[in-house]
Design a protein around this motif. Structure first.
Motif, mmCIF file in Angstrom:
data_model
loop_
_atom_site.group_PDB
_atom_site.id
_atom_site.type_symbol
_atom_site.label_atom_id
_atom_site.label_comp_id
_atom_site.label_asym_id
_atom_site.label_seq_id
_atom_site.Cartn_x
_atom_site.Cartn_y
_atom_site.Cartn_z
ATOM 1 N N ASN A 263 0.832 -0.953 -0.174
ATOM 2 C CA ASN A 263 0.372 0.453 0.272
ATOM 3 C C ASN A 263 0.816 1.598 -0.228
ATOM 4 O OD1 ASN A 263 -2.205 -1.434 0.544
ATOM 5 N ND2 ASN A 263 -2.659 -0.917 2.297
ATOM 6 N N CYS A 338 -3.264 7.223 3.817
ATOM 7 C CA CYS A 338 -3.508 6.436 2.937
ATOM 8 C C CYS A 338 -5.019 7.340 2.594
ATOM 9 C CB CYS A 338 -3.335 5.177 2.232
ATOM 10 S SG CYS A 338 -3.146 4.731 1.204
ATOM 11 N N THR A 340 -8.591 7.652 -0.475
ATOM 12 C CA THR A 340 -9.297 6.727 -1.450
ATOM 13 C C THR A 340 -10.142 8.320 -1.974
ATOM 14 O OG1 THR A 340 -8.790 4.882 -0.992
ATOM 15 C CG2 THR A 340 -10.475 5.170 -2.665
ATOM 16 N N GLY A 427 -2.425 -4.733 1.113
ATOM 17 C CA GLY A 427 -1.153 -3.989 1.546
ATOM 18 C C GLY A 427 -0.213 -4.737 3.120
#
Length: 427
Positions: A263, A338, A340, A427
Motif C-alpha cells: 500500500n 492513505c 482514496t 497492503g
C-alpha cells in the motif's frame, strides 16, 4: 621589462638598477658613488638621447629608477621624461628630476611630463638618499602588487577553468536527470498522463514519474527533495531507481514476489526507514505516491508532506484532496496515511511540487494554491495540453524566463475504460 610569459609578473631583482642621466661627468661620478653605497646597480649616460636609446633596448628594460638632470643640451629632463613614459614597458620606473628650479610652475611642468619626485640642486645628499628610498618603497609595493595581481589572475583563471568544467558536468548531469523520467506523455486505455519537470538551475531536486502495476493499474509519484544542487539531484537519481519502470524487483513499491504492491503508506514507511538507515544526510523529501485503477477511476494515494493533490472535475470545479502527512527522512517510526478518491470520466488528478504555488511575480506575490486551482479549472482537454497551459500560465505569472524553484507536475486525465473492475493488491 621583457617577459617570457605575458601574464607573468616581472622577476624580483636582487638590486634596483638606477639610470643616471647628467651631462656633467663629475656629477655623474658623485651620484654613482652615493648610489653604490646604497647597494644600487648604477648605469650612467651623458645625455637624454643616449638614455632614451638605452631604455628602448633589452639592456635597459630592467631599469627601475631614473635620476635625470633638468638642464641638458638637446633634450632636457622633462622632455626626456615625457618620451620615457611613452615607451612600451612592462613595469613602472620611478623618475626623479634634479633641478635648481624653485618656481612651482616649473616643477608642475616636470610633474605633467611624468616625473615622480624632485631633488633640488645643489644636492643635499641626505635629501637625495631620502628621495631614493621613498622611490624604492614605492617600487617594492608596486612589485608586490604585481605579484599579488598575478596570483589573483592565476586563481581566477583556474576558477574559470573549474567553473567551465563544472558547467559541462552539470549539463551532462541534467541529461542524466531528465533520463530518470519516463516518457512525458503516456496513454492508458483511454486515459492519458503528462509529466513536466522544469529545473530552476541546471539540475534540480524534483522528480515525477510512473510505473506499471498491472494491465489496469499504474503507480504515479511526485517527489520534491529538500535543497537544491548536486546533493538533491543525486538523491532524485537514487529515488528514480527505487521506483524503477523496468525492474519490479528493484522497485520499492513491489513485494518480493514481483507482482503485488505494498500500500502507498507502507511504501512511504519503507522509504523513511531507507533514508534514515542508508542516507547519512540531513536531506529529506516530500512526496505523493498514488495507485490509479485505469478501469474504475479509483485513486489510492499517500501524501507525505507534499502539497495537496487537486482534482479537476469534468464540470471545471476543482477539489483539494489528501490528509497532509510528514515528510520522508526526518524522523524514525513515522506513520503515514492513505486516501482514496474516485475519478469520473473527464476528471483530472494533479500532483505537483510547491514550486508551482510558490511561483512569485515581479512584485513577490506568490501564485498560491488558490491561483493554481483557478488555472486548473480552465485547462483544456487532454493531459499534455493541460500541463502546457499550466506551465505557460506560470511563466506569464513570474514574468521571467527562469523560475526561482524547480517546477514539477503530473496530471492524469481519466476517461471511461472497458476493462473489468479490479482492486489494488492488499497492503
Amino acid at each position: 621589462m621583457i617577459r617570457s610569459e605575458p601574464d607573468m609578473p616581472p622577476p624580483a631583482q636582487d638590486r634596483l638598477r638606477v639610470l643616471i642621466v647628467d651631462d656633467s661627468e663629475s656629477q655623474r661620478q658623485l651620484l654613482a658613488c652615493v648610489l653604490c653605497r646604497m647597494d644600487l646597480d648604477v648605469t650612467m649616460v651623458a645625455d637624454a638621447a643616449q638614455a632614451l636609446f638605452l631604455c628602448m633596448t633589452d639592456e635597459g628594460a630592467d631599469i627601475g629608477m631614473v635620476l635625470s638632470d633638468w638642464q641638458m643640451p638637446g633634450m632636457d629632463g622633462p622632455d626626456f621624461c615625457r618620451a620615457f613614459r611613452q615607451l612600451a614597458r612592462d613595469d613602472y620606473a620611478y623618475f626623479i628630476l634634479m633641478t635648481s628650479e624653485t618656481d612651482r610652475s616649473k616643477k608642475a611642468i616636470g610633474l605633467e611630463a611624468g616625473a615622480d619626485d624632485f631633488v633640488t640642486r645643489p644636492l643635499d645628499l641626505t635629501e637625495l638618499r631620502a628621495r631614493i628610498n621613498t622611490g624604492r618603497r614605492i617600487l617594492d609595493m608596486q612589485e608586490a602588487l604585481l605579484h599579488r595581481n598575478h596570483e589573483v589572475h592565476t586563481t581566477l583563471r583556474d576558477l574559470t577553468t573549474l567553473h567551465d568544467a563544472m558547467d559541462r558536468d552539470l549539463a551532462e548531469a541534467r541529461k542524466l536527470q531528465m533520463a530518470f523520467i519516463p516518457d512525458r506523455n503516456h496513454h492508458f486505455q483511454g486515459s492519458d498522463l503528462s509529466l513536466r519537470l522544469v529545473t530552476s538551475g541546471q539540475i534540480g531536486g524534483d522528480l515525477v514519474g510512473y510505473f506499471p502495476i498491472s494491465d489496469t493499474r499504474i503507480g504515479l509519484y511526485s517527489i520534491d527533495v529538500s535543497g537544491h544542487g548536486v546533493a538533491s539531484a543525486l538523491l532524485t537519481g537514487r529515488l528514480a531507481a527505487l521506483f524503477s519502470w523496468n525492474s519490479r524487483r528493484a522497485n520499492i513499491a513491489f513485494r518480493s514476489n514481483g507482482r503485488d504492491v505494498y500500500n502507498p503508506e507502507v511504501v512511504m514507511e519503507r522509504l523513511n526507514s531507507f533514508m534514515l538507515s542508508e542516507m547519512e544526510s540531513d536531506i529529506y523529501f516530500t512526496a505523493v505516491l498514488a495507485y490509479v485503477d485505469t478501469v474504475t477511476g479509483q485513486v489510492v494515494f499517500c501524501q507525505a508532506g507534499h502539497p495537496h493533490p487537486l482534482i479537476r472535475r469534468a464540470d471545471s470545479t476543482v477539489e483539494q484532496v489528501g490528509d497532509g502527512g510528514p515528510p520522508v527522512g526526518l524522523l524514525p517510526g513515522l506513520a503515514f496515511d492513505c486516501t482514496t478518491v474516485q475519478l469520473n470520466p473527464g476528471d483530472a488528478f494533479l500532483t505537483y511540487s510547491d514550486g508551482l504555488t510558490e511561483c512569485a511575480d515581479t512584485w513577490g506575490d506568490m501564485l498560491e494554491e488558490e491561483g493554481l486551482m483557478n488555472l486548473l479549472s480552465a485547462i483544456p482537454d487532454g493531459a499534455e495540453a493541460a500541463v502546457d497551459s499550466i506551465e505557460a500560465a506560470l511563466r506569464n505569472h513570474s514574468g521571467i524566463n527562469d523560475f526561482e524553484d524547480d517546477i514539477s507536475m503530473l496530471l492524469f486525465r481519466y476517461e471511461t475504460a472497458s476493462a473489468s473492475k479490479r482492486g489494488l493488491a492488499a497492503g
